[in-house]
Design a protein around this motif. Structure first.
Motif, PDB file in Angstrom:
ATOM      1  N   VAL A  42      39.378  52.268  46.237  1.00 42.90           N
ATOM      2  CA  VAL A  42      38.652  52.806  45.087  1.00 42.90           C
ATOM      3  C   VAL A  42      37.681  51.739  44.593  1.00 42.90           C
ATOM      4  O   VAL A  42      38.049  50.574  44.472  1.00 42.90           O
ATOM      5  N   SER A  43      36.426  52.132  44.333  1.00 42.78           N
ATOM      6  CA  SER A  43      35.455  51.134  43.881  1.00 42.78           C
ATOM      7  C   SER A  43      35.851  50.602  42.502  1.00 42.78           C
ATOM      8  O   SER A  43      36.286  51.360  41.638  1.00 42.78           O
ATOM      9  N   PRO A  44      35.744  49.286  42.297  1.00 39.48           N
ATOM     10  CA  PRO A  44      36.174  48.680  41.029  1.00 39.48           C
ATOM     11  C   PRO A  44      35.240  49.030  39.875  1.00 39.48           C
ATOM     12  O   PRO A  44      34.062  49.337  40.082  1.00 39.48           O
ATOM     13  N   ASN A  45      35.767  48.967  38.651  1.00 39.49           N
ATOM     14  CA  ASN A  45      34.940  49.229  37.476  1.00 39.49           C
ATOM     15  C   ASN A  45      34.055  48.021  37.172  1.00 39.49           C
ATOM     16  O   ASN A  45      34.141  46.984  37.831  1.00 39.49           O
ATOM     17  N   LYS A  46      33.199  48.125  36.178  1.00 42.92           N
ATOM     18  CA  LYS A  46      32.229  47.069  35.864  1.00 42.92           C
ATOM     19  C   LYS A  46      32.888  45.747  35.507  1.00 42.92           C
ATOM     20  O   LYS A  46      32.404  44.677  35.879  1.00 42.92           O
ATOM     21  N   VAL A  47      33.995  45.793  34.774  1.00 45.79           N
ATOM     22  CA  VAL A  47      34.660  44.556  34.351  1.00 45.79           C
ATOM     23  C   VAL A  47      35.214  43.821  35.569  1.00 45.79           C
ATOM     24  O   VAL A  47      35.042  42.605  35.700  1.00 45.79           O
ATOM     25  N   VAL A  48      35.869  44.534  36.476  1.00 42.06           N
ATOM     26  CA  VAL A  48      36.417  43.910  37.688  1.00 42.06           C
ATOM     27  C   VAL A  48      35.288  43.309  38.524  1.00 42.06           C
ATOM     28  O   VAL A  48      35.390  42.187  39.020  1.00 42.06           O
ATOM     29  N   ARG A  49      34.192  44.026  38.667  1.00 39.54           N
ATOM     30  CA  ARG A  49      33.048  43.485  39.423  1.00 39.54           C
ATOM     31  C   ARG A  49      32.503  42.229  38.760  1.00 39.54           C
ATOM     32  O   ARG A  49      32.170  41.255  39.441  1.00 39.54           O
ATOM     33  N   ALA A  50      32.431  42.220  37.428  1.00 36.52           N
ATOM     34  CA  ALA A  50      31.929  41.042  36.710  1.00 36.52           C
ATOM     35  C   ALA A  50      32.861  39.848  36.919  1.00 36.52           C
ATOM     36  O   ALA A  50      32.401  38.720  37.130  1.00 36.52           O
ATOM     37  N   ILE A  51      34.175  40.081  36.888  1.00 38.39           N
ATOM     38  CA  ILE A  51      35.133  39.001  37.114  1.00 38.39           C
ATOM     39  C   ILE A  51      34.985  38.450  38.525  1.00 38.39           C
ATOM     40  O   ILE A  51      34.932  37.235  38.735  1.00 38.39           O
ATOM     41  N   GLY A  83      29.930  28.000  28.590  1.00 36.74           N
ATOM     42  CA  GLY A  83      30.581  29.284  28.387  1.00 36.74           C
ATOM     43  C   GLY A  83      31.982  29.309  28.960  1.00 36.74           C
ATOM     44  O   GLY A  83      32.587  28.271  29.221  1.00 36.74           O
ATOM     45  N   PHE A  84      32.494  30.511  29.180  1.00 40.72           N
ATOM     46  CA  PHE A  84      33.835  30.673  29.741  1.00 40.72           C
ATOM     47  C   PHE A  84      33.865  31.958  30.570  1.00 40.72           C
ATOM     48  O   PHE A  84      33.100  32.884  30.328  1.00 40.72           O
ATOM     49  N   PRO A  85      34.756  32.029  31.572  1.00 44.11           N
ATOM     50  CA  PRO A  85      34.795  33.196  32.456  1.00 44.11           C
ATOM     51  C   PRO A  85      35.181  34.475  31.722  1.00 44.11           C
ATOM     52  O   PRO A  85      35.947  34.444  30.766  1.00 44.11           O
ATOM     53  N   VAL A  86      34.648  35.599  32.192  1.00 47.49           N
ATOM     54  CA  VAL A  86      35.010  36.914  31.647  1.00 47.49           C
ATOM     55  C   VAL A  86      36.472  37.207  31.952  1.00 47.49           C
ATOM     56  O   VAL A  86      37.162  37.848  31.175  1.00 47.49           O
ATOM     57  N   THR A  93      48.470  38.227  43.401  1.00 53.59           N
ATOM     58  CA  THR A  93      48.111  39.601  43.768  1.00 53.59           C
ATOM     59  C   THR A  93      46.665  39.751  44.213  1.00 53.59           C
ATOM     60  O   THR A  93      46.273  40.783  44.748  1.00 53.59           O
ATOM     61  N   GLN A  94      45.846  38.729  43.962  1.00 56.67           N
ATOM     62  CA  GLN A  94      44.402  38.760  44.264  1.00 56.67           C
ATOM     63  C   GLN A  94      43.690  39.864  43.500  1.00 56.67           C
ATOM     64  O   GLN A  94      42.641  40.340  43.915  1.00 56.67           O
ATOM     65  N   LYS A  95      44.266  40.308  42.370  1.00 51.41           N
ATOM     66  CA  LYS A  95      43.616  41.308  41.532  1.00 51.41           C
ATOM     67  C   LYS A  95      42.982  40.638  40.324  1.00 51.41           C
ATOM     68  O   LYS A  95      43.493  39.660  39.803  1.00 51.41           O
ATOM     69  N   ALA A  96      41.868  41.215  39.886  1.00 57.16           N
ATOM     70  CA  ALA A  96      41.160  40.691  38.721  1.00 57.16           C
ATOM     71  C   ALA A  96      41.836  41.155  37.449  1.00 57.16           C
ATOM     72  O   ALA A  96      42.492  42.172  37.417  1.00 57.16           O
TER      73      ALA A  96
END
Length: 96
Positions: A42-51, A83-86, A93-96
Motif C-alpha cells: 500500500v502506498s504510504p501517506n504523506k507523513v510516512v513519505r516525509a519521514i 531543525g529536527f526530524p519530522v 520493524t523498519q516502519k516510520a
C-alpha cells in the motif's frame, strides 16, 4: 518576505509552549487521523513519505534557529543539525 515565499519557507506561530530551563517530553497539542498506516503493498501517506525522505522542521525561537544534537559513539563526534526530524524509522520493524 518575498525570499521566504520563493523558497517555500513559511513562518507561522506554533501551538507549542516553550519554557526555558524546563525539560518537557512528548507534549501533545492535538489528535488527528493521518490516514492509513504503513502496510506492505500500500502506498504510504504523506507523513510516512516525509519521514522516509528525512524531512525536518525548522523552528525559530526568539529569532534563533532551533537545532538537533546528534552524538556518534563509534567516531566520537557530535554534530548539530538545523531543525529536527519530522519522525524516525524504527530499527526493528523498519516502519516510520
Amino acid at each position: 518576505n518575498l525570499g521566504e515565499f520563493l523558497v517555500g519557507d513559511r513562518i507561522e506561530s506554533s501551538p507549542y509552549r516553550l519554557r526555558m530551563k524546563q525539560d518537557m517530553y512528548c507534549e501533545q497539542v492535538c489528535i488527528t487521523n493521518l490516514g492509513r498506516g504503513e502496510q506492505k503493498g500500500v502506498s504510504p501517506n504523506k507523513v510516512v513519505r516525509a519521514i522516509r525522505k528525512s524531512y525536518h522542521n525548522n523552528w525559530i525561537v526568539d529569532n534563533l534557529s532551533a537545532a538537533s544534537k546528534i552524538e556518534d559513539d563509534t567516531t566520537i563526534t557530535t554534530r548539530y543539525w538545523q531543525g529536527f526530524p519530522v519522525g524516525f524509522v524504527a530499527s526493528d520493524t523498519q516502519k516510520a
